[in-house]
Design a protein around this motif. Structure first.
Motif, PDB file in Angstrom:
ATOM      1  N   ALA A 135      33.318  36.103  26.131  1.00  0.00           N
ATOM      2  CA  ALA A 135      33.014  37.253  26.992  1.00  0.00           C
ATOM      3  C   ALA A 135      33.354  36.956  28.453  1.00  0.00           C
ATOM      4  CB  ALA A 135      31.538  37.620  26.863  1.00  0.00           C
ATOM      5  N   THR A 136      32.988  35.768  28.933  1.00  0.00           N
ATOM      6  CA  THR A 136      33.290  35.415  30.322  1.00  0.00           C
ATOM      7  C   THR A 136      34.794  35.314  30.553  1.00  0.00           C
ATOM      8  OG1 THR A 136      31.202  34.200  30.481  1.00  0.00           O
ATOM      9  CG2 THR A 136      32.867  33.733  32.143  1.00  0.00           C
ATOM     10  N   SER A 137      35.493  34.653  29.628  1.00  0.00           N
ATOM     11  CA  SER A 137      36.948  34.508  29.771  1.00  0.00           C
ATOM     12  C   SER A 137      37.642  35.866  29.723  1.00  0.00           C
ATOM     13  CB  SER A 137      37.496  33.598  28.669  1.00  0.00           C
ATOM     14  OG  SER A 137      36.880  32.321  28.712  1.00  0.00           O
ATOM     15  N   SER A 138      37.188  36.735  28.835  1.00  0.00           N
ATOM     16  CA  SER A 138      37.797  38.063  28.736  1.00  0.00           C
ATOM     17  C   SER A 138      37.568  38.864  30.012  1.00  0.00           C
ATOM     18  CB  SER A 138      37.214  38.809  27.536  1.00  0.00           C
ATOM     19  OG  SER A 138      37.437  38.099  26.336  1.00  0.00           O
ATOM     20  N   MET A 139      36.359  38.765  30.574  1.00  0.00           N
ATOM     21  CA  MET A 139      36.068  39.488  31.812  1.00  0.00           C
ATOM     22  C   MET A 139      36.969  39.005  32.946  1.00  0.00           C
ATOM     23  SD  MET A 139      32.605  39.449  34.126  1.00  0.00           S
ATOM     24  CE  MET A 139      32.935  37.725  34.540  1.00  0.00           C
ATOM     25  N   VAL A 140      37.092  37.684  33.097  1.00  0.00           N
ATOM     26  CA  VAL A 140      37.913  37.139  34.180  1.00  0.00           C
ATOM     27  C   VAL A 140      39.383  37.508  33.983  1.00  0.00           C
ATOM     28  CG1 VAL A 140      38.697  35.006  35.264  1.00  0.00           C
ATOM     29  CG2 VAL A 140      36.298  35.275  34.658  1.00  0.00           C
ATOM     30  N   LEU A 141      39.891  37.399  32.750  1.00  0.00           N
ATOM     31  CA  LEU A 141      41.288  37.720  32.496  1.00  0.00           C
ATOM     32  C   LEU A 141      41.563  39.206  32.694  1.00  0.00           C
ATOM     33  CD1 LEU A 141      42.003  35.493  29.354  1.00  0.00           C
ATOM     34  CD2 LEU A 141      42.796  35.135  31.698  1.00  0.00           C
ATOM     35  N   LEU A 142      40.626  40.063  32.266  1.00  0.00           N
ATOM     36  CA  LEU A 142      40.803  41.497  32.484  1.00  0.00           C
ATOM     37  C   LEU A 142      40.832  41.822  33.980  1.00  0.00           C
ATOM     38  CD1 LEU A 142      40.980  44.394  31.399  1.00  0.00           C
ATOM     39  CD2 LEU A 142      38.480  44.444  31.349  1.00  0.00           C
ATOM     40  N   LEU A 143      39.936  41.212  34.733  1.00  0.00           N
ATOM     41  CA  LEU A 143      39.939  41.426  36.179  1.00  0.00           C
ATOM     42  C   LEU A 143      41.216  40.880  36.812  1.00  0.00           C
ATOM     43  CD1 LEU A 143      36.240  40.674  37.166  1.00  0.00           C
ATOM     44  CD2 LEU A 143      37.441  42.837  37.407  1.00  0.00           C
ATOM     45  N   ALA A 144      41.709  39.746  36.292  1.00  0.00           N
ATOM     46  CA  ALA A 144      42.944  39.179  36.836  1.00  0.00           C
ATOM     47  C   ALA A 144      44.120  40.128  36.615  1.00  0.00           C
ATOM     48  CB  ALA A 144      43.222  37.822  36.200  1.00  0.00           C
ATOM     49  N   VAL A 145      44.202  40.712  35.411  1.00  0.00           N
ATOM     50  CA  VAL A 145      45.311  41.631  35.114  1.00  0.00           C
ATOM     51  C   VAL A 145      45.212  42.884  35.975  1.00  0.00           C
ATOM     52  CG1 VAL A 145      46.318  43.093  33.329  1.00  0.00           C
ATOM     53  CG2 VAL A 145      45.621  40.760  32.772  1.00  0.00           C
ATOM     54  N   THR A 146      44.036  43.500  36.002  1.00  0.00           N
ATOM     55  CA  THR A 146      43.880  44.734  36.772  1.00  0.00           C
ATOM     56  C   THR A 146      44.029  44.494  38.274  1.00  0.00           C
ATOM     57  OG1 THR A 146      41.474  44.377  36.711  1.00  0.00           O
ATOM     58  CG2 THR A 146      42.417  45.825  35.042  1.00  0.00           C
ATOM     59  N   SER A 147      43.559  43.341  38.760  1.00  0.00           N
ATOM     60  CA  SER A 147      43.715  43.056  40.190  1.00  0.00           C
ATOM     61  C   SER A 147      45.179  42.828  40.552  1.00  0.00           C
ATOM     62  CB  SER A 147      42.885  41.823  40.570  1.00  0.00           C
ATOM     63  OG  SER A 147      43.367  40.669  39.908  1.00  0.00           O
ATOM     64  N   PRO A 195      33.770  37.934  40.889  1.00  0.00           N
ATOM     65  CA  PRO A 195      35.121  38.121  40.346  1.00  0.00           C
ATOM     66  C   PRO A 195      35.878  39.262  41.014  1.00  0.00           C
ATOM     67  CG  PRO A 195      33.565  37.762  38.557  1.00  0.00           C
ATOM     68  CD  PRO A 195      32.755  37.958  39.798  1.00  0.00           C
ATOM     69  N   ALA A 196      35.187  40.380  41.275  1.00  0.00           N
ATOM     70  CA  ALA A 196      35.851  41.509  41.930  1.00  0.00           C
ATOM     71  C   ALA A 196      36.257  41.153  43.353  1.00  0.00           C
ATOM     72  CB  ALA A 196      34.921  42.721  41.930  1.00  0.00           C
ATOM     73  N   ILE A 197      35.417  40.423  44.062  1.00  0.00           N
ATOM     74  CA  ILE A 197      35.732  40.066  45.453  1.00  0.00           C
ATOM     75  C   ILE A 197      36.907  39.094  45.497  1.00  0.00           C
ATOM     76  CG2 ILE A 197      34.829  38.977  47.532  1.00  0.00           C
ATOM     77  CD1 ILE A 197      32.070  39.962  46.728  1.00  0.00           C
ATOM     78  N   VAL A 198      36.878  38.063  44.640  1.00  0.00           N
ATOM     79  CA  VAL A 198      37.922  37.038  44.667  1.00  0.00           C
ATOM     80  C   VAL A 198      39.263  37.600  44.216  1.00  0.00           C
ATOM     81  CG1 VAL A 198      38.660  34.864  43.611  1.00  0.00           C
ATOM     82  CG2 VAL A 198      36.317  35.116  44.425  1.00  0.00           C
ATOM     83  N   LEU A 199      39.265  38.432  43.177  1.00  0.00           N
ATOM     84  CA  LEU A 199      40.521  38.886  42.585  1.00  0.00           C
ATOM     85  C   LEU A 199      41.069  40.158  43.215  1.00  0.00           C
ATOM     86  CD1 LEU A 199      39.698  38.188  38.841  1.00  0.00           C
ATOM     87  CD2 LEU A 199      41.263  36.907  40.287  1.00  0.00           C
ATOM     88  N   VAL A 200      40.220  40.971  43.836  1.00  0.00           N
ATOM     89  CA  VAL A 200      40.670  42.255  44.376  1.00  0.00           C
ATOM     90  C   VAL A 200      40.708  42.236  45.901  1.00  0.00           C
ATOM     91  CG1 VAL A 200      40.208  44.724  44.495  1.00  0.00           C
ATOM     92  CG2 VAL A 200      39.822  43.503  42.361  1.00  0.00           C
ATOM     93  N   PHE A 201      39.610  41.829  46.526  1.00  0.00           N
ATOM     94  CA  PHE A 201      39.510  41.939  47.984  1.00  0.00           C
ATOM     95  C   PHE A 201      40.048  40.719  48.722  1.00  0.00           C
ATOM     96  CE2 PHE A 201      36.175  44.758  46.348  1.00  0.00           C
ATOM     97  CZ  PHE A 201      36.512  45.927  47.007  1.00  0.00           C
TER      98      PHE A 201
END
Length: 335
Positions: A135-147, A195-201
């Motif tokens: 679950a954690t890996s999927s969340m980080v990878l999904l955020l990485a792709v979308t970011s 994750p949102a701050i690091v990958l998006v902002f």
């Protein structure tokens, strides 16, 4: 809350490629601020307990351990194996012997072996660990792709350059601009998770900091401390909700009241890291210097004794060819 700052922090692993620095150096940079925060916590708690002993009552006598042998056994069984596992995982990264992915494999294998040794390995526990990791890996990878998609569109429209140029055009010194970036990251930590701050902002602010010629390893450690501070700040202080689930009889107002004191300590730590960058950069600089020295020693090693001897047949052919050349030269001289 030191978990997202001190290695092996998942946040630092994700942040390294975003700001273009080595994860090993980022890990090394996090040790200084981490120990600084731990020291501030200890000094504050010991001071409060000294002046108000009711806040830190002693352990009842019937619950104390008086046997030295029992203490030694507890340390040998409960502490040393964990320290060995941490040293093997982090030491391999800091020494450059393994990548974070390889070191994480070492840590996972060591954790399984310790669970077997402690007779705590069960099918239900292993299943829960696998599901949580997935679950954690999927969340980080999904955020990485979308970011990455967001960043590509953001840059394609020219917005990233516009934000960078507008911030750099402000009549402020570089350190004041850095403080503005840190304050914005701190405010973003209220409604968003790391994750949102690091990958998006963070990719939006990265060009500004790079243009100001700041050390990116120092900046990464500073962002990590700031995000940890935001982890305590309401209204979305996730640590408060975690604590609420553990101690259900405490109200969120009581938890927030206790957290404000530590937020002050966090802000003091941020100020100290800004004023004294060596807190974060000393260990990475030392590791970098040691690596350069080792490389120089390796280049200066005389390996003549390790060279393979020449093939006797090739040696004779070379001598014969040399003799033929001398004969030709002698005939040419006579002519």
């Amino acid at each position: 809350t030191l978990g997202i700052l001190m290695p092996p922090s998942v946040m630092l692993i994700v942040m390294g490629p975003v700001i273009g620095v080595s994860v090993a150096e980022l890990y090394a940079a996090a040790f200084g601020p981490g120990f600084l925060l731990a020291s501030l916590y200890l000094v504050y708690l010991l001071g409060r307990a000294h002046f108000n002993p009711k806040l830190g009552p002693p352990v009842p006598k019937e619950e104390r351990v008086h046997s030295l042998a029992a203490m030694v056994v507890e340390v040998l069984i409960g502490v040393l194996p964990l320290l060995a596992l941490i040293a093997a995982t982090l030491g391999s990264i800091l020494a450059g012997a393994a990548t974070p992915t390889e070191a994480s494999a070492i840590g996972a294998l060591g954790a399984v072996l310790l669970a077997i040794a402690y007779r705590r390995l069960t099918y239900a526990g292993l299943k829960q660990a696998v599901l949580s990791t997935t679950a954690t890996s999927s969340m980080v990878l999904l955020l990485a792709v979308t970011s990455n998609i967001f960043g590509a569109v953001f840059s394609r429209l020219g917005t990233a350059d516009w934000v960078t140029n507008q911030m750099l055009a402000l009549p402020l010194p570089p350190i004041a601009m850095l403080v503005i970036v840190i304050v914005l990251i701190f405010l973003l930590g209220w409604p968003f998770e790391w994750p949102a701050i690091v990958l998006v902002f963070l990719p939006i602010f990265y060009p500004v900091v790079a243009a100001l010629k700041f050390d990116m390893i120092w900046f990464g450690a500073l962002v990590a401390v700031t995000l940890q501070t935001a982890f305590l700040s309401p209204p979305v202080a996730m640590s408060a909700y975690y604590l609420k689930q553990v101690v259900k009889e405490w109200s969120l107002a009581t938890i927030y009241k206790g957290m404000y004191q530590f937020m002050v300590l966090q802000c003091i730590a941020i100020a100290l890291v800004i004023i004294f960058p060596q807190i974060a950069t000393y260990l990475p600089d030392q590791l970098r210097t040691n690596m350069v020295v080792e490389q120089e020693k390796t280049e200066q090693v005389d390996d003549s004794g390790n060279r393979l001897e020449e093939d006797p047949l090739q040696q004779r052919q070379g001598e014969q060819a040399g003799g033929d050349e001398l004969e030709k030269a002698e005939e040419a001289r006579k002519k």
